[in-house]
Design a protein around this motif. Structure first.
Motif, mmCIF file in Angstrom:
data_model
loop_
_atom_site.group_PDB
_atom_site.id
_atom_site.type_symbol
_atom_site.label_atom_id
_atom_site.label_comp_id
_atom_site.label_asym_id
_atom_site.label_seq_id
_atom_site.Cartn_x
_atom_site.Cartn_y
_atom_site.Cartn_z
ATOM 1 N N GLU A 40 0.815 -1.221 0.000
ATOM 2 C CA GLU A 40 0.000 0.000 0.000
ATOM 3 C C GLU A 40 0.843 1.263 0.000
ATOM 4 N N ASP A 41 2.170 1.123 0.037
ATOM 5 C CA ASP A 41 3.046 2.293 0.038
ATOM 6 C C ASP A 41 4.117 2.091 -1.027
ATOM 7 N N SER A 42 3.899 2.650 -2.193
ATOM 8 C CA SER A 42 4.828 2.451 -3.303
ATOM 9 C C SER A 42 6.161 3.164 -3.093
ATOM 10 N N SER A 43 6.250 4.081 -2.137
ATOM 11 C CA SER A 43 7.505 4.806 -1.906
ATOM 12 C C SER A 43 8.625 3.899 -1.400
ATOM 13 N N ASN A 44 8.280 2.762 -0.799
ATOM 14 C CA ASN A 44 9.312 1.851 -0.319
ATOM 15 C C ASN A 44 9.477 0.646 -1.255
ATOM 16 N N GLY A 45 8.918 0.750 -2.444
ATOM 17 C CA GLY A 45 8.944 -0.360 -3.393
ATOM 18 C C GLY A 45 10.129 -0.347 -4.331
ATOM 19 N N PHE A 46 11.329 -0.129 -3.813
ATOM 20 C CA PHE A 46 12.526 -0.163 -4.649
ATOM 21 C C PHE A 46 13.091 -1.589 -4.671
ATOM 22 N N LYS A 47 13.804 -1.910 -5.708
ATOM 23 C CA LYS A 47 14.383 -3.241 -5.923
ATOM 24 C C LYS A 47 13.315 -4.339 -5.937
ATOM 25 N N VAL A 48 12.134 -4.026 -6.445
ATOM 26 C CA VAL A 48 11.068 -5.014 -6.563
ATOM 27 C C VAL A 48 11.324 -5.864 -7.805
ATOM 28 N N ASN A 49 11.217 -7.165 -7.629
ATOM 29 C CA ASN A 49 11.390 -8.085 -8.747
ATOM 30 C C ASN A 49 10.478 -9.279 -8.531
ATOM 31 N N ALA A 50 9.244 -9.166 -8.962
ATOM 32 C CA ALA A 50 8.259 -10.226 -8.756
ATOM 33 C C ALA A 50 8.620 -11.518 -9.478
ATOM 34 N N ALA A 51 9.478 -11.446 -10.489
ATOM 35 C CA ALA A 51 9.888 -12.642 -11.224
ATOM 36 C C ALA A 51 10.906 -13.478 -10.447
ATOM 37 N N ASP A 52 11.589 -12.867 -9.478
ATOM 38 C CA ASP A 52 12.590 -13.560 -8.672
ATOM 39 C C ASP A 52 11.952 -13.947 -7.342
ATOM 40 N N GLN A 53 11.784 -15.234 -7.098
ATOM 41 C CA GLN A 53 11.110 -15.695 -5.886
ATOM 42 C C GLN A 53 11.840 -15.341 -4.603
ATOM 43 N N LYS A 54 13.120 -15.015 -4.705
ATOM 44 C CA LYS A 54 13.887 -14.654 -3.519
ATOM 45 C C LYS A 54 13.999 -13.142 -3.325
ATOM 46 N N ALA A 55 13.478 -12.379 -4.252
ATOM 47 C CA ALA A 55 13.583 -10.921 -4.183
ATOM 48 C C ALA A 55 12.345 -10.308 -3.529
ATOM 49 N N TYR A 56 12.498 -9.071 -3.101
ATOM 50 C CA TYR A 56 11.394 -8.316 -2.501
ATOM 51 C C TYR A 56 10.262 -8.144 -3.515
ATOM 52 N N SER A 57 9.018 -8.336 -3.071
ATOM 53 C CA SER A 57 7.874 -8.300 -3.986
ATOM 54 C C SER A 57 6.903 -7.156 -3.740
ATOM 55 N N GLY A 58 7.118 -6.349 -2.706
ATOM 56 C CA GLY A 58 6.314 -5.152 -2.571
ATOM 57 C C GLY A 58 5.441 -5.007 -1.352
ATOM 58 N N GLY A 59 5.240 -6.006 -0.546
ATOM 59 C CA GLY A 59 4.384 -5.862 0.634
ATOM 60 C C GLY A 59 5.018 -4.971 1.684
ATOM 61 N N ASP A 60 4.186 -4.382 2.556
ATOM 62 C CA ASP A 60 4.704 -3.471 3.575
ATOM 63 C C ASP A 60 3.756 -3.396 4.769
ATOM 64 N N PHE A 61 4.180 -2.624 5.792
ATOM 65 C CA PHE A 61 3.373 -2.478 7.005
ATOM 66 C C PHE A 61 1.999 -1.891 6.708
ATOM 67 N N LYS A 62 1.947 -0.875 5.849
ATOM 68 C CA LYS A 62 0.642 -0.297 5.490
ATOM 69 C C LYS A 62 -0.232 -1.338 4.806
ATOM 70 N N GLY A 63 0.379 -2.236 4.068
ATOM 71 C CA GLY A 63 -0.367 -3.309 3.427
ATOM 72 C C GLY A 63 -0.997 -4.254 4.440
ATOM 73 N N ILE A 64 -0.312 -4.481 5.549
ATOM 74 C CA ILE A 64 -0.852 -5.319 6.635
ATOM 75 C C ILE A 64 -1.986 -4.584 7.340
ATOM 76 N N THR A 65 -1.705 -3.353 7.798
ATOM 77 C CA THR A 65 -2.736 -2.626 8.550
ATOM 78 C C THR A 65 -3.941 -2.291 7.682
ATOM 79 N N GLY A 66 -3.723 -2.116 6.390
ATOM 80 C CA GLY A 66 -4.823 -1.829 5.476
ATOM 81 C C GLY A 66 -5.743 -3.009 5.227
ATOM 82 N N LYS A 67 -5.307 -4.193 5.600
ATOM 83 C CA LYS A 67 -6.112 -5.404 5.383
ATOM 84 C C LYS A 67 -6.566 -6.052 6.688
#
Length: 86
Positions: free
Chosen positions: A8-35
């Protein structure tokens, strides 16, 4: 796993690589509290988060901790969760 759940916070979405299973994929604290309502509606009364600490790069399971006094920068600020690491 925070980094895979919801982003839910794209500002911390650097080095995102959804194709790499070991890389960061974008989830964050706001994503947890928002759900939280969504999680509650499924009948859950508690959640167990993987570690929130600074971790090794590509430490996909989040248990390769670098520093127990620093949060993982991809997740946003710890204040979003209503606490501190100190």
């Amino acid at each position: 796993m925070i980094y895979r759940f919801n982003n839910e916070d794209s500002s911390n979405g650097f080095k995102v690589n959804a194709a790499d299973q070991k890389a960061y994929s974008g989830g964050d604290f706001k994503g947890i509290t928002g759900k939280l309502d969504y999680i509650s509606e499924m009948g859950f009364t508690a959640i167990w988060l993987t570690p929130v600490f600074d971790k090794e790069e590509k430490g996909y399971h989040e248990y390769w901790i670098n520093d127990f006094y620093e949060r993982e920068e991809h997740f946003g600020t710890i204040e979003v969760l209503g606490g501190s690491l100190a």
